[in-house]
Write an enzyme that holds these catalytic residues in place. Structure first.
Site, mmCIF file in Angstrom:
data_model
loop_
_atom_site.group_PDB
_atom_site.id
_atom_site.type_symbol
_atom_site.label_atom_id
_atom_site.label_comp_id
_atom_site.label_asym_id
_atom_site.label_seq_id
_atom_site.Cartn_x
_atom_site.Cartn_y
_atom_site.Cartn_z
ATOM 1 N N GLU A 1 0.845 -1.197 0.000
ATOM 2 C CA GLU A 1 0.000 0.000 0.000
ATOM 3 C C GLU A 1 0.877 1.242 0.000
ATOM 4 O O GLU A 1 1.768 1.383 0.855
ATOM 5 C CB GLU A 1 -0.895 0.037 1.242
ATOM 6 C CG GLU A 1 -1.969 -1.025 1.275
ATOM 7 C CD GLU A 1 -2.928 -0.834 2.445
ATOM 8 O OE1 GLU A 1 -4.093 -1.215 2.312
ATOM 9 O OE2 GLU A 1 -2.511 -0.296 3.492
ATOM 10 N N CYS A 2 0.637 2.146 -0.909
ATOM 11 C CA CYS A 2 1.298 3.444 -0.977
ATOM 12 C C CYS A 2 2.825 3.268 -0.905
ATOM 13 O O CYS A 2 3.446 2.829 -1.864
ATOM 14 C CB CYS A 2 0.770 4.366 0.105
ATOM 15 S SG CYS A 2 1.136 6.117 -0.188
ATOM 16 N N GLY A 3 3.464 3.577 0.214
ATOM 17 C CA GLY A 3 4.902 3.411 0.314
ATOM 18 C C GLY A 3 5.335 1.983 0.068
ATOM 19 O O GLY A 3 6.376 1.728 -0.556
ATOM 20 N N MET B 1 5.284 1.444 -3.645
ATOM 21 C CA MET B 1 6.459 2.038 -4.283
ATOM 22 C C MET B 1 7.689 1.166 -4.081
ATOM 23 O O MET B 1 8.513 1.009 -4.991
ATOM 24 C CB MET B 1 6.704 3.439 -3.727
ATOM 25 C CG MET B 1 5.618 4.451 -4.023
ATOM 26 S SD MET B 1 6.027 6.069 -3.326
ATOM 27 C CE MET B 1 4.445 6.545 -2.639
ATOM 28 N N THR C 1 -1.403 -0.900 -4.370
ATOM 29 C CA THR C 1 -2.275 0.261 -4.578
ATOM 30 C C THR C 1 -1.636 1.488 -3.945
ATOM 31 O O THR C 1 -0.844 1.378 -3.003
ATOM 32 C CB THR C 1 -3.651 0.055 -3.909
ATOM 33 O OG1 THR C 1 -3.490 0.014 -2.487
ATOM 34 C CG2 THR C 1 -4.313 -1.226 -4.379
#
Length: 441
Positions: A327-329, A332, A432
């Site tokens: 998720e998010c970080g 990435m 995501t």
């Protein structure tokens, strides 16, 4: 039994809610009063500070993302406490334009649903009797929301306080406290907000000072007496489907943003959480049946993550046969490249082709609705999810198959679809940019 509660809110951000909330939690705790904290809205950081101040886990309550059963079940965590204090987000009535499951995300929704009177924090600088007009407007805005009283912040002098109290008396509004001007609680800022509670070395000192300040300037007895609530018994907690039975969960300064209600729900469902630290070059436990990389600050640790070769090879091996979700970080970090604010490109885990950059920041903020194109851990294809996105990354490339169709709170489609990739051994990587909050009812 569920104890009575109060919603700590304000007309806007930056008015002093956090100062009052943390001070109240610490001051009541010092008196031997057990307080159950909550946080209105999708905030990652405040609940950890609440927990440090109160000694009890704080949970998010979000009227846009959560249905009533979920909200009631979370409030059930207050059983055994003497008092509930919920800290609002932004201004009391601030939310999105299109309502969600139980409202538009405003703190006022939670106050109305739970019957918690509002303690309104007002910035009194630059005005006197006129401050009462603001309070009166908030008192009258929604008939289903009760104003318990106000706490005046940034009061210049005893004379200033007297003038404001005259206005409040005229308007029939109770003054529960008056905080003289002083430096706010010092917590260093970071590009996404405050540092995490675990990184605040002098947090006990800060909380001690806040407790003394609030106890000296707020009528704690009157404030506690104003608490109320309509929920008297605890319903069964809403079911949370864990992503697996044994969950390898990344947990360190780069990966720390997991909503407390999800962790509690996983544990309640019987799942075992197996923490590991990518920053310490640790690998996910091979006995786990899923790996979950939560959000956080990988961009601040990109060099260290790039050098963590054991972690990278370990998670690549894990993903060949088992699911990995970020998720998010975390998403990435699952990508191929992350460019830091100085323009340096760092190699990431390479489970997905995602390339992101913080060299030219782009602000992404808001609620998200997702309809899954394929399975992800804990949720089947075509499931509808609700979450929240908050980051400054620019997407340079997102070449893998889109994980979901994603819209904002106004049902306008957004470009950040998330990604999915399947491996020959049967494993799958999914990610995501939004943080999951709940399934859409």
């Amino acid at each position: 039994m569920i104890p009575p509660g109060l919603m700590i809110s304000a007309p806007s951000s930056g008015t002093g809610k956090t100062t009052l909330m943390l001070g109240l939690l610490a001051a009541f705790r010092a008196q031997g009063v057990t307080v159950q904290p909550f946080k209105g809205g999708p905030d990652y950081i405040d609940p950890a500070f609440h927990t440090a101040a109160s000694g009890r886990a704080s949970f998010n309550l979000d009227s846009w993302s959560m249905d009533r059963a979920c909200l009631d079940g979370l409030v059930g965590n207050a059983i055994g406490a003497d008092l509930i204090l919920a800290e609002g987000s932004m201004g009391l009535f601030d939310g999105v334009a299109v309502p969600g499951q139980c409202g538009n995300g405003a703190s006022a929704d939670i106050a109305a649903l739970m019957g918690w009177p509002v303690v309104l924090v007002l910035d009194a600088s630059g005005a006197a009797q006129s401050v009462a007009a603001t309070a009166l407007g908030f008192k009258m805005m929604r008939p289903d929301v009760t104003l318990a009283g106000v706490v005046l912040n940034r009061v210049a002098s005893p004379r200033h306080e007297t003038l404001i109290r005259v206005g409040m008396d005229t308007a029939g509004i109770t003054v529960l406290g008056a905080l003289p001007r002083r430096k706010e609680i010092e917590m260093p800022e970071r590009h996404l907000g405050l540092v995490q509670a675990g990184e605040q070395e002098n947090l006990p000192q800060i909380l001690g000072e806040a407790a003394g300040f609030i106890a000296e300037n707020v009528d704690l007895a009157a404030l506690r007496s104003a608490a109320a609530g309509t929920l008297k018994t605890a319903p069964a907690p809403a079911a949370v489907i864990p992503p697996g039975n044994r969950i390898a969960l990344a947990r360190d300064d780069a990966f720390a943003f997991v909503y407390p209600h999800l962790l509690a729900g996983w544990h309640a469902a019987g799942a075992e959480v197996l923490p590991f630290s990518p920053l310490a070059d640790q690998v996910p436990d091979p006995s786990a049946d899923v790996c979950w990389l939560p959000g956080g600050y990988p961009e601040l640790h990109a060099g260290k993550l790039a050098a963590a070769e054991k972690f990278r090879s370990g998670i690549q091996s894990f993903a060949q046969t088992k699911p990995v979700h970020g998720e998010c970080g975390g998403y990435m970090a699952m990508g191929s490249v992350l460019v830091d604010k100085d323009g340096t490109a760092h190699q990431m885990a390479g489970l997905l082709g995602l390339e992101t950059s913080f060299e030219k920041r782009k602000f992404h903020l808001g609620y998200r609705k997702a309809t899954l194109n394929t399975d992800m851990p804990g949720h089947a294809s075509n499931s509808r999810l609700r979450g929240h996105e908050f980051h400054y990354a620019t997407i340079l490339s997102e070449p893998d198959a889109p994980l979901a169709r994603i819209t904002d709170s106004n049902d306008i489609e957004v470009a950040e679809t998330g990604s999915t990739r399947t491996f020959e051994g049967g494993g799958r990587a999914t990610g995501t940019f939004f943080h999951l909050i709940a399934e859409d009812a």
